[in-house]
Scaffold this active site. Structure first.
Site, PDB file in Angstrom:
ATOM      1  N   ASN A 212     -61.350 -58.339   4.629  1.00 21.21           N
ATOM      2  CA  ASN A 212     -60.233 -59.256   4.425  1.00 21.21           C
ATOM      3  C   ASN A 212     -58.950 -58.449   4.592  1.00 21.21           C
ATOM      4  O   ASN A 212     -58.582 -57.663   3.722  1.00 21.21           O
ATOM      5  CB  ASN A 212     -60.328 -59.864   3.014  1.00 21.21           C
TER       6      ASN A 212
ATOM      7  N   LYS B  69     -55.961 -59.451   4.617  1.00 19.25           N
ATOM      8  CA  LYS B  69     -54.819 -59.990   3.859  1.00 19.25           C
ATOM      9  C   LYS B  69     -53.579 -60.044   4.775  1.00 19.25           C
ATOM     10  O   LYS B  69     -53.724 -60.275   5.964  1.00 19.25           O
ATOM     11  CB  LYS B  69     -54.597 -59.183   2.575  1.00 19.25           C
TER      12      LYS B  69
ATOM     13  N   HIS C 143     -59.605 -67.294  -2.634  1.00 25.93           N
ATOM     14  CA  HIS C 143     -59.295 -65.899  -2.974  1.00 25.93           C
ATOM     15  C   HIS C 143     -58.361 -65.861  -4.189  1.00 25.93           C
ATOM     16  O   HIS C 143     -57.479 -66.702  -4.320  1.00 25.93           O
ATOM     17  CB  HIS C 143     -58.664 -65.185  -1.774  1.00 25.93           C
TER      18      HIS C 143
ATOM     19  N   GLU D  61     -55.877 -64.136  -4.832  1.00 29.60           N
ATOM     20  CA  GLU D  61     -54.446 -64.073  -4.510  1.00 29.60           C
ATOM     21  C   GLU D  61     -53.914 -65.465  -4.174  1.00 29.60           C
ATOM     22  O   GLU D  61     -52.776 -65.800  -4.474  1.00 29.60           O
ATOM     23  CB  GLU D  61     -54.215 -63.077  -3.363  1.00 29.60           C
TER      24      GLU D  61
ATOM     25  N   GLU E 188     -65.437 -61.737  -6.956  1.00 29.99           N
ATOM     26  CA  GLU E 188     -64.381 -60.714  -6.941  1.00 29.99           C
ATOM     27  C   GLU E 188     -63.670 -60.712  -8.295  1.00 29.99           C
ATOM     28  O   GLU E 188     -62.748 -61.512  -8.503  1.00 29.99           O
ATOM     29  CB  GLU E 188     -63.366 -61.009  -5.832  1.00 29.99           C
TER      30      GLU E 188
ATOM     31  N   GLY F 116     -57.832 -54.292  -5.594  1.00 25.01           N
ATOM     32  CA  GLY F 116     -56.669 -53.467  -5.271  1.00 25.01           C
ATOM     33  C   GLY F 116     -56.282 -52.519  -6.382  1.00 25.01           C
ATOM     34  O   GLY F 116     -55.199 -51.931  -6.365  1.00 25.01           O
TER      35      GLY F 116
ATOM     36  N   SER G  11     -62.235 -53.276  -4.794  1.00 28.93           N
ATOM     37  CA  SER G  11     -62.203 -51.807  -4.688  1.00 28.93           C
ATOM     38  C   SER G  11     -63.508 -51.196  -4.184  1.00 28.93           C
ATOM     39  O   SER G  11     -63.919 -50.127  -4.648  1.00 28.93           O
ATOM     40  CB  SER G  11     -61.784 -51.165  -6.022  1.00 28.93           C
TER      41      SER G  11
HETATM   42  P1  13P Z   1     -59.723 -54.423  -2.354  1.00 28.67           P
HETATM   43  O1  13P Z   1     -60.965 -53.977  -1.640  1.00 28.67           O
HETATM   44  O2  13P Z   1     -58.463 -53.883  -1.753  1.00 28.67           O
HETATM   45  O3  13P Z   1     -59.823 -54.201  -3.845  1.00 28.67           O
HETATM   46  O4  13P Z   1     -59.623 -56.023  -2.151  1.00 28.67           O
HETATM   47  C1  13P Z   1     -60.730 -56.807  -2.397  1.00 28.67           C
HETATM   48  C2  13P Z   1     -60.447 -58.178  -1.927  1.00 28.67           C
HETATM   49  O5  13P Z   1     -59.594 -58.864  -2.463  1.00 28.67           O
HETATM   50  C3  13P Z   1     -61.192 -58.685  -0.764  1.00 28.67           C
HETATM   51  O6  13P Z   1     -60.978 -60.037  -0.588  1.00 28.67           O
END
Ligand code: 13P
Length: 249
Positions: A9, A11, A94, A96, A166, A172, A212
């Site tokens: 992803n 982003k 997601h 976010e 997640e 992150g 992560s």
């Molecule tokens: P990270 O791997 O940067 O923690 O992000 C995970 C994520 O949100 C994948 O959709």
């Protein structure tokens, strides 16, 4: 057999030139794999990515979509539009999107319905926040997220659903769920689906872990029996790291 998947992803990262260069890096280094590999670039680069990967097994997927087919929704993209450029898988829910764009379970249920109506596959994301885990509410929160956005679906819809657990506190942050925490939750998710639907559906659905995942922890997480792969953020932006994670599965 459950699908084994590693999805990147991206982003809101990578302009067109960076997209082309990262794709070419991934293609060069990823010769052969039994794992399904997906990348989710931002909307502006989806078509270029799709074209660049036409002859490749790597699938290009979208990070989001609107629930309507078209209309007065300035700034939005529909399932029909994604389908028209060759994209048939979409990430929905997601954390976010939930946290920064106010997407709640009711809205996500509408997006899920629209994606399925348009014969798309969904990577459905969900997971608890740190406060939920501290108060030992994480199982309840996850159960509700699944119930509210997915449990209205008929059994046959589940062949087009991929789940991505997640935990928000691991996204992150550099803090990963331990392999035991991931396994415990993935097992719980399967049980919850088996109770509502059937053992067959719960055995079949792929459940990815996200939060992560890095080259140095991927193998341990992926070795858990109910973890079928990963949804990768930061580490999917570096070709070597992403490929190391694919190889860990
Ligand atoms: P990270 O791997 O940067 O923690 O992000 C995970 C994520 O949100 C994948 O959709």
């Amino acid at each position: 057999m459950r699908r084994k998947i590693v999805a990147g992803n991206w982003k809101m990262n990578n302009d067109l030139a960076q997209t082309e260069s990262l794709i070419s890096g991934i293609r060069k280094k990823l010769k052969k794999t039994d794992v399904e590999v997906m990348i989710a670039p931002p909307f502006t680069n989806l078509f270029a990515a799709f074209e660049a990967l036409r002859q490749s097994p790597i699938e290009v997927v979208a990070q989001n979509m609107h629930y309507a087919d078209n209309g007065a929704y300035t700034g939005e993209i529909s399932a029909e539009m994604l389908k028209s450029i060759g994209i048939s898988t979409v990430i929905l829910g997601h954390s976010e999107r939930r946290a920064y764009f106010g997407e709640d379970d009711a809205l996500l249920a509408k997006k899920v319905d629209s994606a399925l109506k348009n014969q798309m596959t969904i990577i459905f994301c969900f997971g608890e926040e740190l406060a939920d885990r501290k108060s030992e509410n994480h199982f309840k929160v996850v159960e509700n997220q699944l119930k509210n956005a997915l449990f209205h679906l008929p059994a046959e819809a589940w062949k087009n659903i991929i789940l991505a657990y997640e935990p928000v506190w691991a996204i992150g942050t550099g803090e990963t769920a331990s392999p035991e925490q991931a396994q415990e939750m993935h097992y719980f998710i399967r049980e919850t689906i088996a109770e509502k639907y059937t053992d067959k559906i719960s055995d079949y659905v792929s459940i990815l872990y996200g939060g992560s995942v890095k080259p140095n922890n991927a193998e341990e997480i992926f070795s858990q029996p109910d973890v079928d792969g990963g949804l990768i953020g930061g580490a999917s932006l570096v070709a070597e790291d992403f490929i190391a994670i694919v190889k860990a599965l």
